[in-house]
Scaffold this motif. Structure first.
Motif, PDB file in Angstrom:
ATOM      1  N   VAL A  38      86.502  -2.471 -60.972  1.00  0.00           N
ATOM      2  CA  VAL A  38      86.432  -2.689 -62.409  1.00  0.00           C
ATOM      3  C   VAL A  38      85.545  -1.586 -62.978  1.00  0.00           C
ATOM      4  N   LYS A  39      85.847  -1.131 -64.178  1.00  0.00           N
ATOM      5  CA  LYS A  39      85.082  -0.044 -64.785  1.00  0.00           C
ATOM      6  C   LYS A  39      84.675  -0.393 -66.207  1.00  0.00           C
ATOM      7  N   GLY A  40      83.511   0.104 -66.592  1.00  0.00           N
ATOM      8  CA  GLY A  40      83.089   0.020 -67.988  1.00  0.00           C
ATOM      9  C   GLY A  40      82.506  -1.290 -68.462  1.00  0.00           C
ATOM     10  N   LYS A  86      79.827  -3.696 -69.789  1.00  0.00           N
ATOM     11  CA  LYS A  86      78.568  -3.521 -70.514  1.00  0.00           C
ATOM     12  C   LYS A  86      77.619  -4.647 -70.129  1.00  0.00           C
ATOM     13  N   ALA A  87      76.352  -4.275 -69.917  1.00  0.00           N
ATOM     14  CA  ALA A  87      75.401  -5.257 -69.400  1.00  0.00           C
ATOM     15  C   ALA A  87      74.090  -5.239 -70.175  1.00  0.00           C
ATOM     16  N   VAL A  88      73.311  -6.303 -70.013  1.00  0.00           N
ATOM     17  CA  VAL A  88      71.994  -6.432 -70.596  1.00  0.00           C
ATOM     18  C   VAL A  88      71.164  -5.205 -70.210  1.00  0.00           C
ATOM     19  N   GLY A  89      70.309  -4.747 -71.113  1.00  0.00           N
ATOM     20  CA  GLY A  89      69.508  -3.555 -70.864  1.00  0.00           C
ATOM     21  C   GLY A  89      70.239  -2.283 -71.244  1.00  0.00           C
ATOM     22  N   ASN A  90      71.440  -2.445 -71.813  1.00  0.00           N
ATOM     23  CA  ASN A  90      72.289  -1.328 -72.243  1.00  0.00           C
ATOM     24  C   ASN A  90      72.698  -0.454 -71.059  1.00  0.00           C
ATOM     25  N   PHE A  91      73.236  -1.099 -70.031  1.00  0.00           N
ATOM     26  CA  PHE A  91      73.793  -0.422 -68.868  1.00  0.00           C
ATOM     27  C   PHE A  91      75.313  -0.548 -68.905  1.00  0.00           C
ATOM     28  N   THR A  92      75.996   0.442 -68.349  1.00  0.00           N
ATOM     29  CA  THR A  92      77.440   0.385 -68.153  1.00  0.00           C
ATOM     30  C   THR A  92      77.672   0.387 -66.645  1.00  0.00           C
ATOM     31  N   VAL A  93      78.495  -0.554 -66.169  1.00  0.00           N
ATOM     32  CA  VAL A  93      78.619  -0.786 -64.728  1.00  0.00           C
ATOM     33  C   VAL A  93      80.075  -0.689 -64.274  1.00  0.00           C
ATOM     34  N   ASP A  94      80.282   0.058 -63.180  1.00  0.00           N
ATOM     35  CA  ASP A  94      81.569   0.105 -62.479  1.00  0.00           C
ATOM     36  C   ASP A  94      81.326  -0.486 -61.091  1.00  0.00           C
ATOM     37  N   ILE A  95      82.265  -1.280 -60.588  1.00  0.00           N
ATOM     38  CA  ILE A  95      82.111  -1.914 -59.276  1.00  0.00           C
ATOM     39  C   ILE A  95      83.389  -1.730 -58.471  1.00  0.00           C
ATOM     40  N   GLU A  96      83.239  -1.376 -57.198  1.00  0.00           N
ATOM     41  CA  GLU A  96      84.353  -1.344 -56.254  1.00  0.00           C
ATOM     42  C   GLU A  96      84.015  -2.312 -55.131  1.00  0.00           C
ATOM     43  N   ILE A 104      76.076   2.691 -61.993  1.00  0.00           N
ATOM     44  CA  ILE A 104      75.391   2.187 -63.188  1.00  0.00           C
ATOM     45  C   ILE A 104      74.972   3.377 -64.043  1.00  0.00           C
ATOM     46  N   VAL A 105      75.338   3.336 -65.312  1.00  0.00           N
ATOM     47  CA  VAL A 105      74.880   4.343 -66.268  1.00  0.00           C
ATOM     48  C   VAL A 105      73.847   3.672 -67.161  1.00  0.00           C
ATOM     49  N   SER A 106      72.680   4.287 -67.256  1.00  0.00           N
ATOM     50  CA  SER A 106      71.615   3.778 -68.116  1.00  0.00           C
ATOM     51  C   SER A 106      71.757   4.436 -69.480  1.00  0.00           C
ATOM     52  N   ASN A 107      72.060   3.650 -70.483  1.00  0.00           N
ATOM     53  CA  ASN A 107      72.283   4.200 -71.813  1.00  0.00           C
ATOM     54  C   ASN A 107      71.000   4.380 -72.617  1.00  0.00           C
ATOM     55  N   VAL A 108      69.885   3.771 -72.159  1.00  0.00           N
ATOM     56  CA  VAL A 108      68.613   3.916 -72.878  1.00  0.00           C
ATOM     57  C   VAL A 108      67.426   4.265 -71.990  1.00  0.00           C
ATOM     58  N   GLY A 109      67.553   4.155 -70.677  1.00  0.00           N
ATOM     59  CA  GLY A 109      66.465   4.563 -69.796  1.00  0.00           C
ATOM     60  C   GLY A 109      65.433   3.499 -69.482  1.00  0.00           C
TER      61      GLY A 109
END
Length: 110
Positions: A26-28, A30-40, A51-56
């Protein structure tokens, strides 16, 4: 089912329907803390989580055996120092726009 995001933590595959979804991705998400998550996953176990951190902010991830069985790197392969909260939970600092990859050590061995 694929990602639970609450109490400032990301819970990976909390209710995967293993009878029907032994393998997938699954891709894209959106999670708490403003993270974007892909899982295989394969054999009903997470093999790679990106995990992409959108705010650090600090990222807290919960998954069975994550502290012992997963390696965390940046997208360019540099090892990320993680804090072990328990066998099933880790945290690590992130930077805005940073990409982090959690890979099963078992997946790497095969």
């Amino acid at each position: 089912m694929l990602l639970q995001s609450h109490n400032d933590k990301l819970v990976i595959l909390p209710a995967l329907p293993t009878t029907f979804w032994q393998k997938g991705s699954v891709k894209g998400l959106k999670a708490v803390g403003n993270f974007t998550v892909d899982i295989e996953w394969a054999n009903a176990k997470a093999t790679k989580v990106q995990i992409v951190s959108n705010v650090g902010t600090t990222c807290v991830v919960k998954y069975a055996g994550i502290a012992k069985n997963y390696k965390v790197t940046t997208a360019d392969g540099k090892t990320v120092k993680v804090k072990r909260i328990s066998d099933d939970e880790i945290s690590f600092p992130t930077v805005k726009g940073g990409e982090y990859v959690l890979v099963s050590k078992e997946a790497n061995a095969s």
